[in-house]
Design a protein around this motif. Structure first.
Motif, PDB file in Angstrom:
ATOM      1  N   UNK A   1       0.834  -1.207   0.000  1.00  0.00           N
ATOM      2  CA  UNK A   1       0.000   0.000   0.000  1.00  0.00           C
ATOM      3  C   UNK A   1       0.865   1.252   0.000  1.00  0.00           C
ATOM      4  N   UNK A   2       1.956   1.241   0.768  1.00  0.00           N
ATOM      5  CA  UNK A   2       2.860   2.398   0.817  1.00  0.00           C
ATOM      6  C   UNK A   2       3.454   2.672  -0.567  1.00  0.00           C
ATOM      7  N   UNK A   3       3.836   1.618  -1.294  1.00  0.00           N
ATOM      8  CA  UNK A   3       4.352   1.789  -2.649  1.00  0.00           C
ATOM      9  C   UNK A   3       3.265   2.313  -3.580  1.00  0.00           C
ATOM     10  N   UNK A   4       2.043   1.788  -3.446  1.00  0.00           N
ATOM     11  CA  UNK A   4       0.934   2.253  -4.278  1.00  0.00           C
ATOM     12  C   UNK A   4       0.649   3.724  -4.039  1.00  0.00           C
ATOM     13  N   UNK A   5       0.823   4.159  -2.785  1.00  0.00           N
ATOM     14  CA  UNK A   5       0.580   5.560  -2.421  1.00  0.00           C
ATOM     15  C   UNK A   5       1.806   6.431  -2.639  1.00  0.00           C
ATOM     16  N   UNK A   6       2.782   5.918  -3.417  1.00  0.00           N
ATOM     17  CA  UNK A   6       3.966   6.674  -3.805  1.00  0.00           C
ATOM     18  C   UNK A   6       4.755   7.168  -2.599  1.00  0.00           C
ATOM     19  N   UNK A   7       4.838   6.320  -1.562  1.00  0.00           N
ATOM     20  CA  UNK A   7       5.652   6.636  -0.397  1.00  0.00           C
ATOM     21  C   UNK A   7       5.001   7.569   0.600  1.00  0.00           C
ATOM     22  N   UNK A   8       3.715   7.808   0.484  1.00  0.00           N
ATOM     23  CA  UNK A   8       3.009   8.671   1.433  1.00  0.00           C
ATOM     24  C   UNK A   8       2.457   7.830   2.577  1.00  0.00           C
ATOM     25  N   UNK A   9       3.023   8.011   3.782  1.00  0.00           N
ATOM     26  CA  UNK A   9       2.551   7.262   4.946  1.00  0.00           C
ATOM     27  C   UNK A   9       1.139   7.680   5.327  1.00  0.00           C
ATOM     28  N   UNK A  10       0.825   8.963   5.156  1.00  0.00           N
ATOM     29  CA  UNK A  10      -0.509   9.428   5.506  1.00  0.00           C
ATOM     30  C   UNK A  10      -1.584   8.794   4.636  1.00  0.00           C
ATOM     31  N   UNK A  11      -1.358   8.777   3.328  1.00  0.00           N
ATOM     32  CA  UNK A  11      -2.342   8.151   2.431  1.00  0.00           C
ATOM     33  C   UNK A  11      -2.420   6.650   2.666  1.00  0.00           C
ATOM     34  N   UNK A  12      -1.264   6.028   2.915  1.00  0.00           N
ATOM     35  CA  UNK A  12      -1.266   4.594   3.202  1.00  0.00           C
ATOM     36  C   UNK A  12      -2.039   4.294   4.469  1.00  0.00           C
ATOM     37  N   UNK A  13      -1.889   5.138   5.478  1.00  0.00           N
ATOM     38  CA  UNK A  13      -2.626   4.938   6.731  1.00  0.00           C
ATOM     39  C   UNK A  13      -4.128   5.011   6.499  1.00  0.00           C
ATOM     40  N   UNK A  14      -4.544   5.919   5.625  1.00  0.00           N
ATOM     41  CA  UNK A  14      -5.971   6.019   5.327  1.00  0.00           C
ATOM     42  C   UNK A  14      -6.515   4.764   4.674  1.00  0.00           C
ATOM     43  N   UNK A  15      -5.730   4.173   3.806  1.00  0.00           N
ATOM     44  CA  UNK A  15      -6.180   2.936   3.152  1.00  0.00           C
ATOM     45  C   UNK A  15      -6.134   1.741   4.088  1.00  0.00           C
ATOM     46  N   UNK A  16      -5.189   1.762   5.023  1.00  0.00           N
ATOM     47  CA  UNK A  16      -5.026   0.629   5.934  1.00  0.00           C
ATOM     48  C   UNK A  16      -5.842   0.789   7.226  1.00  0.00           C
ATOM     49  N   UNK A  17      -6.508   1.933   7.354  1.00  0.00           N
ATOM     50  CA  UNK A  17      -7.324   2.206   8.545  1.00  0.00           C
ATOM     51  C   UNK A  17      -6.487   2.112   9.822  1.00  0.00           C
ATOM     52  N   UNK A  18      -5.339   2.780   9.785  1.00  0.00           N
ATOM     53  CA  UNK A  18      -4.488   2.838  10.968  1.00  0.00           C
ATOM     54  C   UNK A  18      -3.830   4.216  11.029  1.00  0.00           C
ATOM     55  N   UNK A  19      -3.074   4.482  12.098  1.00  0.00           N
ATOM     56  CA  UNK A  19      -2.386   5.756  12.247  1.00  0.00           C
ATOM     57  C   UNK A  19      -1.126   5.754  11.391  1.00  0.00           C
ATOM     58  N   UNK A  20      -0.731   6.941  10.933  1.00  0.00           N
ATOM     59  CA  UNK A  20       0.456   7.020  10.079  1.00  0.00           C
ATOM     60  C   UNK A  20       1.698   6.551  10.822  1.00  0.00           C
ATOM     61  N   UNK A  21       1.740   6.728  12.154  1.00  0.00           N
ATOM     62  CA  UNK A  21       2.886   6.229  12.914  1.00  0.00           C
ATOM     63  C   UNK A  21       2.950   4.707  12.868  1.00  0.00           C
TER      64      UNK A  21
END
Length: 398
Positions: free
Chosen positions: A338-358
């Motif tokens: 998911x992080x690769x799909x979101x082009x390295x954006x932890x915030x966007x990846x967190x939104x897709x994974x339903x978790x905190x960016x940390x």
């Protein structure tokens, strides 16, 4: 001209006498019959040689008249002849409606000649002939139907043979055979340009439209060939049409994925295009439904084209990761994906994974520790990305 005969009685005797007398006029009837056919359509003269046509018409009319006057138990020579003629006309390419017209025209000529022969004689003979009209026209109908059925059966068989021949040509092209003249023959038979832009599509599952027919993308011409585990389509492109449009026409039309080759310059290159389309398909995970282009999946295609090296890459990069519990391993790999799909954006990846960016950062750091690689280093990132592709396409099935 045969049909159901009068079984007994004087009417039968008079009809038989009239038919026997009419046999002397058969050459005259044939000449008039062919003249009228030529006036009706020039196709008769174009398809049939005049001498052969005359002999065939003479035989048909003579057999028809003889059948009308033959005993009831006699073999139906007229129907046997009609069946043979129907097959022969289909092989010659004479349109079916003209075959039917020829039988009808011959029937009218024979009937008119019978009536004419009886009109100048005793009224009893003419009256008997009028009562026999149903017999004559039932005979004409039976012959026409028999000839038509034989024509349709032969036409279907010829079409099947032609289709098989064209399919064999297409199969040979898709297999990459280098037979001289193969592309030219296929182009003529399939009504396609020998040279021009083409692409090949390989679908893991059969794609059908809403009516259960082979898919026909809007504005694209697809020619499909079925295989045991896939369906292969040749796409004839026209100026202005690109592979994006092909993918859009195919996407979402079946439950399985598909691969699209790069554009090739002619029919002779279909074998290479098929292999490249199959390679594109192999970049799709088993549960995928998308249709992908090879030119947009080149890194993954390099991985799947070398399965032995791909397995070694997975082992080298994900060695310690593979020793984790399956659920734990799946969470980390999903986060990387998911992080690769979101082009390295932890915030966007967190939104897709339903978790905190940390949480995303923590998982990625753990991945770096287990793989001894850093996602901040380009070479390490490439290795991890390719290892993830290889794992999803092959390692996930271990």
């Amino acid at each position: 001209m045969g049909g159901r005969r009068l079984r007994t009685g004087h009417d039968w005797k008079l009809l038989a006498e009239s038919c026997t007398a009419l046999l002397e006029r058969v050459p005259e009837l044939v000449d008039e019959h062919l003249r009228q056919l030529a006036e009706h359509s020039p196709v008769y003269a174009g398809v049939l040689a005049s001498d052969l046509q005359w002999r065939e018409a003479e035989e048909a009319i003579r057999i028809g008249i003889e059948t009308l006057s033959a005993p009831r138990e006699s073999p139906r020579r007229d129907l046997e002849h009609a069946e043979d003629l129907g097959r022969h006309r289909a092989q010659q390419g004479l349109p079916l409606d003209l075959l039917v017209h020829a039988y009808r025209n011959a029937g009218y000529l024979v009937w008119d000649a019978l009536v004419e022969s009886a009109a100048g004689r005793e009224p009893e003979r003419l009256a008997a002939l009028m009562r026999s009209a149903t017999v004559v026209w039932s005979a004409v109908d039976a012959q026409t139907q028999t000839a038509s059925e034989a024509y349709r059966a032969t036409e279907a068989e010829l079409r099947r043979r032609t289709d098989e021949q064209l399919q064999a040509l297409l199969d040979a092209l898709l297999e990459g055979q280098a037979t001289p003249g193969l592309a030219a023959r296929a182009a003529a038979g399939l009504d396609l340009p020998e040279h021009g832009p083409y692409a090949v599509v390989v679908l893991r599952a059969v794609r059908r439209d809403a009516h259960g027919q082979p898919l026909r993308g809007a504005g694209f011409r697809f020619i499909w060939r079925m295989r045991a585990d896939c369906e292969i389509g040749v796409v004839a492109l026209t100026p202005g049409q690109g592979l994006d449009g092909v993918a859009q026409a195919l996407d979402g039309r079946c439950s399985g994925p598909g691969g699209i080759s790069p554009v090739v310059p002619g029919l002779a290159e279909l074998g290479r295009a098929r292999r490249l389309a199959e390679l594109a398909l192999r970049t799709c995970p088993p549960d995928a439904t998308e249709v992908v282009r090879l030119d947009q999946r080149m890194p993954t295609a390099l991985v799947v084209s070398q399965p032995e090296l791909a397995d070694r890459l997975v082992s080298d990069v994900f060695g310690e990761l593979l020793a984790l519990e399956p659920a734990d391993r799946a969470v980390l790999l999903e986060t990387l994906d998911v992080w690769l799909t979101c082009e390295g954006s932890a915030g966007r990846a967190a939104g897709r994974l339903y978790c905190h960016r940390n949480t995303v950062f923590n998982r990625l750091r753990r991945l770096e520790q287990l793989t001894s690689r850093s996602l901040a280093r380009p070479r390490d990132l490439i290795e991890m990305t390719l290892a993830l592709d290889a794992y999803r396409l092959s390692g996930a099935r271990r």
